[in-house]
Write an enzyme that holds these catalytic residues in place. Structure first.
Site, PDB file in Angstrom:
ATOM      1  N   GLU A 240       0.835  -1.208   0.000  1.00  0.00           N
ATOM      2  CA  GLU A 240       0.000   0.000   0.000  1.00  0.00           C
ATOM      3  C   GLU A 240       0.867   1.256   0.000  1.00  0.00           C
ATOM      4  OE1 GLU A 240      -2.748  -0.630   3.292  1.00  0.00           O
ATOM      5  OE2 GLU A 240      -4.160  -1.582   1.929  1.00  0.00           O
TER       6      GLU A 240
ATOM      7  N   GLU B 202      -6.415  -7.904  -1.153  1.00  0.00           N
ATOM      8  CA  GLU B 202      -6.948  -7.943   0.207  1.00  0.00           C
ATOM      9  C   GLU B 202      -8.451  -7.736   0.138  1.00  0.00           C
ATOM     10  OE1 GLU B 202      -5.135  -5.506   3.146  1.00  0.00           O
ATOM     11  OE2 GLU B 202      -3.090  -6.071   2.611  1.00  0.00           O
TER      12      GLU B 202
END
Length: 583
Positions: A159, A235
């Site tokens: 991320e 995710e």
């Protein structure tokens, strides 16, 4: 015979044929190693073909230059078991992982260097990262699918677009990874928000997303930024984590199953986060701070399809039914949950337990921060002579929790989560503060922030001048120290800080759930295994004891209670109590 895993124009390809990844996240460091195979096998029974794991740098190298990949940290064995269970693996070594894990996975010896620019192309940072990745790659490379192993994907950073956009940094991570023998496709992950996907992008990486709802919208945004090749939700958030002082989070399994169905119906690949969450054993739980500091609980159950103790859930069954619509699912019986034994242990007390593992660190003109006293210090006692013949207002910034004493008598607490920084203290001579770090921030720019006493300590607005005396408490060593120390029987509640220990019998090794409701705040061990932290604040009311930790016959429980009183009996419950649920 080996296989080849590649990225085609429209999909992942295994030996030239389209292949959909149906994966689940499971962090080996959060699961007892003797339970890895059980949890992986149950994930396969749900219909998954892949297991994904982070690699936590600070677990493997808590002290610089002292690398450990054995026992519970044997990544190679974990990946081998994945292969033996006929599944693939995705490895995400960071170096930053977030994951609600202590310091986001970065070692405190690294983040303590205030001149070093984290997650950037700073040469000194990259030097440390290169050394780390070389060690990880040496484990992963021979276990790639094209060498007969399980690994099909490796992720670069984590991320990153939510943090920065240093393309030179990403390029160097890719170079080091390829130089380390990694030949499988490399990915990135970001939330499907344009500036994040752009910030974390690099030509050498395939973009994936992290999200838990609004499936069609988020896949469309991801496709805009990844025009060709497979769509993948790296995710798929099917649950959530808990902070101390909040309610226990759950998600409606029917809603999560419907979202999973939409993902698979769209042809996307998926990694369910988490299929099995596990536990933040020891001192590994992280914290968040988006304006208010909130530490994580010890459980990382995450409302996963496979619970913290390995039970399958209604969410598991719902997900299995969805997956069966899109891919083969093993036609094998599913194990049923079982109640754990419920022994009790009468406790005896060890006085002044912190003295058993305390180390004097000298005198200082100002109170030193924890990182100045060593790597991963979590409990420090600060003392100073501060004579006053009248009550005074104490002001101190503590990170994160402090017990304040005047001439040895507890007069109050300062708690960061509540914004406490002042306390009226009585007249006296010596001032002492026992300061606990309750979890390192794992997200955004506060990773690596100083811990302990920050800045001046004041009485009625005047700084308390030194010399300050500091001693560190080796918390992980407390369990063994209390086991070996002299103890006295307890007839009633004990006053903390106190060490408590007792024995209980089991007919056979079994999972247990230690009931913590009779205690305030502290740490627990069973048979020398460090279960983690407990806190009356909740929501978590039990600590999970993995079955392999226990044994037939006599077992020992050790408690270190830091608050005022503790019940004299340790009890175990048949089922876990993670708190009241909130959707």
């Amino acid at each position: 015979m080996t296989s080849r895993f590649t990225i085609g124009d429209t999909d992942f390809e295994l030996d030239g044929e389209p292949h959909r990844i149906i994966s689940g996240a499971m962090h080996y460091a959060r699961v007892h190693p003797e339970l890895w195979r059980d949890r992986i096998r149950k994930a396969r029974l749900m219909g998954l073909n892949t297991i994904e794991t982070y690699v936590m740098w600070n677990a493997h190298e808590p002290v610089q230059g002292q690398w450990d990949a054995t026992g519970a940290l044997d990544l190679g064995r974990f990946l081998d078991i994945v292969a033996e269970e006929e599944m693939h693996a995705i490895v995400r070594p960071g170096p930053y992982v977030c994951a609600e894990w202590h310091n986001g996975g970065l070692p405190t010896w690294l983040t303590a260097d205030g001149d070093l620019r984290l997650r950037s192309s700073d040469p000194r940072y990259l030097e440390a990262v290169t050394s780390y990745l070389e060690k990880v790659n040496a484990i992963v490379a021979p276990r790639q699918i094209d060498r007969g192993g399980s690994v099909i994907l490796v992720q670069i950073e984590n991320e990153y677009g939510a943090y920065g956009s240093d393309k030179a940094y990403l390029a160097e991570l890719i170079r080091v990874t390829r130089a380390g023998g990694i030949t499988v496709p490399l990915t990135q992950v970001d939330q499907p928000i344009p500036h994040m996907l752009e910030g974390g992008a690099h030509d050498g990486l395939h973009k994936t997303g992290s999200f838990g709802g609004r499936i069609d919208e988020r896949l469309a945004v991801l496709r805009e930024h990844q025009p060709t090749g497979p769509l993948m939700c790296m995710e798929f958030w099917c649950g959530w984590f808990d902070h101390w002082g909040e309610k226990h989070h759950t998600t409606t399994f029917a809603d999560s199953a419907a979202d999973l169905d939409r993902l698979l119906a769209a042809g996307a690949s998926v990694n369910i986060y988490m299929v099995h969450g596990g536990t933040n054993f020891g001192l590994t739980a992280g914290a968040n701070d988006s304006g208010r500091y909130l530490p994580m609980v010890t459980s990382y159950d995450y409302d996963s399809p496979i619970t913290e103790s390995g039970d399958i859930t209604e969410k598991f069954r719902a997900f299995r039914d969805v997956i069966a619509k899109h891919a083969p699912v093993p036609d094998e019986p599913l194990p049923e949950p079982v109640d754990a034994p419920t022994p009790t242990a009468r406790l005896e007390a060890v006085a002044s337990p912190l003295d058993l593992v305390a180390a004097g660190r000298g005198e200082f003109a100002a109170p030193p921060m924890m990182d100045e006293l060593g790597a991963d210090v979590v409990l420090v006692e600060y003392r100073v002579d501060a004579p006053l013949d009248h009550p005074a207002v104490l002001r101190a910034e503590v990170r994160d929790y402090a017990w304040v004493r005047r001439d040895g008598t507890l007069v109050g607490r300062l708690q960061r989560t509540l914004g406490d920084d002042t306390l009226i203290v009585p007249a006296g001579s010596e001032l002492s503060l026992l300061v606990e770090e309750t979890g390192r921030v794992n997200y955004d720019t506060k990773i690596g922030e100083p811990k302990g006493l920050i800045g001046d300590v004041q009485l009625d607005g005047a700084p308390v001048t030194g010399p300050w005396r500091a001693r560190t408490i080796d918390v992980p060593a407390l369990g063994a120290a209390i086991t070996d120390a002299a103890a006295t029987p307890l007839d009633g509640p004990a006053v903390g800080p106190v060490g408590l220990r007792g024995s209980f019998e089991l007919a056979a090794s079994a999972d247990l759930f230690l009931d913590t409701r009779g205690w305030g705040k502290g740490y627990a061990w069973v048979n020398g295994f460090f279960l983690g932290r407990y806190w009356r604040r909740g929501p978590q009311r039990t600590l999970y004891v993995p079955g392999p930790v226990t044994r037939t016959g006599a077992n020992e429980v050790v408690i270190v209670e830091l608050e005022e009183t503790a019940e004299p009996t340790a009890r175990f419950l048949a089922r876990p109590d993670l708190g009241h649920e909130v959707e």
